[in-house]
Design a protein around this motif. Structure first.
Motif, PDB file in Angstrom:
ATOM      1  N   LYS A 113      -5.723  -7.876 -19.539  1.00 63.92           N
ATOM      2  CA  LYS A 113      -6.158  -7.767 -18.143  1.00 63.92           C
ATOM      3  C   LYS A 113      -7.635  -7.400 -18.068  1.00 63.92           C
ATOM      4  O   LYS A 113      -8.394  -7.983 -17.291  1.00 63.92           O
ATOM      5  CB  LYS A 113      -5.313  -6.732 -17.396  1.00 63.92           C
ATOM      6  N   TYR A 118      -5.003  -0.967  -6.177  1.00 59.55           N
ATOM      7  CA  TYR A 118      -4.722  -2.214  -6.879  1.00 59.55           C
ATOM      8  C   TYR A 118      -3.318  -2.682  -6.527  1.00 59.55           C
ATOM      9  O   TYR A 118      -2.444  -1.864  -6.238  1.00 59.55           O
ATOM     10  CB  TYR A 118      -4.813  -2.013  -8.399  1.00 59.55           C
ATOM     11  N   LEU A 119      -3.103  -3.979  -6.589  1.00 58.66           N
ATOM     12  CA  LEU A 119      -1.779  -4.557  -6.440  1.00 58.66           C
ATOM     13  C   LEU A 119      -1.432  -5.189  -7.785  1.00 58.66           C
ATOM     14  O   LEU A 119      -1.974  -6.220  -8.156  1.00 58.66           O
ATOM     15  CB  LEU A 119      -1.760  -5.609  -5.322  1.00 58.66           C
ATOM     16  N   GLU A 120      -0.565  -4.513  -8.534  1.00 60.58           N
ATOM     17  CA  GLU A 120      -0.195  -4.933  -9.888  1.00 60.58           C
ATOM     18  C   GLU A 120       1.285  -5.300  -9.907  1.00 60.58           C
ATOM     19  O   GLU A 120       2.130  -4.442  -9.680  1.00 60.58           O
ATOM     20  CB  GLU A 120      -0.434  -3.798 -10.893  1.00 60.58           C
ATOM     21  N   ARG A 145       1.829  -1.413  -5.433  1.00 59.44           N
ATOM     22  CA  ARG A 145       0.563  -0.807  -5.018  1.00 59.44           C
ATOM     23  C   ARG A 145       0.297   0.402  -5.903  1.00 59.44           C
ATOM     24  O   ARG A 145       1.115   1.310  -6.005  1.00 59.44           O
ATOM     25  CB  ARG A 145       0.669  -0.386  -3.555  1.00 59.44           C
ATOM     26  N   THR A 201      -6.931  -7.813  -9.193  1.00 60.80           N
ATOM     27  CA  THR A 201      -5.865  -7.095  -8.487  1.00 60.80           C
ATOM     28  C   THR A 201      -6.389  -5.990  -7.567  1.00 60.80           C
ATOM     29  O   THR A 201      -5.603  -5.320  -6.902  1.00 60.80           O
ATOM     30  CB  THR A 201      -4.862  -6.492  -9.494  1.00 60.80           C
ATOM     31  N   GLN A 242      -7.595  -4.265  -4.402  1.00 59.02           N
ATOM     32  CA  GLN A 242      -7.417  -4.491  -2.962  1.00 59.02           C
ATOM     33  C   GLN A 242      -8.543  -3.855  -2.150  1.00 59.02           C
ATOM     34  O   GLN A 242      -9.051  -4.454  -1.219  1.00 59.02           O
ATOM     35  CB  GLN A 242      -6.070  -3.918  -2.500  1.00 59.02           C
TER      36      GLN A 242
END
Length: 149
Positions: free
Chosen positions: A131, A56-58, A62, A34, A36
């Motif tokens: 994760k 991060y893109l969770e 963002r 995740t 970026q």
């Protein structure tokens, strides 16, 4: 409520190769699904005191985390602190040589949820552990197929 868990993974690569890959910012997005981007704000990457913003893109959101390298022992240890809106965290990474071609990676994570996230804390631990383990497994796969660095 503080959340803590520890994960261990054995990687069939020499510790020097594992360390080189782990500390290579250009490779991070290959194993941190995740992530970026990482923007260095102060210091040099992977030096004690270095500060970066990791984005991060969770779940479509963002998340910006302020990352600080809080401890570093080349080849064997790197610890980070992260400050974010949802939670602060400490991630302690240890790399132990278990032979000339094998490295054990121990990752200890401490999360301190903030605000509304404190209510969700009991759910956060298994999600964060899954994760983190998935990222570690992607790292292992990458390390074991990469040409020695």
């Amino acid at each position: 409520m503080t959340i803590r868990f520890e994960l261990t993974l054995t990687i069939d690569r020499p510790r020097a190769d594992v360390w080189a890959l782990f500390t290579d910012r250009t490779q991070q997005q290959k194993w941190q699904a995740t992530l970026q981007r990482v923007a260095l704000l102060h210091g040099e990457p992977f030096t004690e005191g270095a500060v970066s913003d990791a984005v991060y893109l969770e779940g479509g959101r963002r998340i910006v985390m302020r990352e600080t390298v809080v401890a570093l022992e080349p080849l064997s240890r790197v610890d980070f602190s992260y400050v974010a809106a949802v939670a602060d965290s400490i991630i302690e990474n240890r790399f132990v040589e278990e032979g000339p071609e094998r490295t054990v990676w121990r990752c200890a994570v401490t999360l301190a949820p903030k605000g509304f996230a404190r209510i969700l804390a009991p759910l956060m631990k298994p999600l964060a552990a899954r994760k983190t383990l998935a990222d570690m497994r992607r790292f292992k796969a990458l390390a074991q197929r990469e040409v020695p660095v």
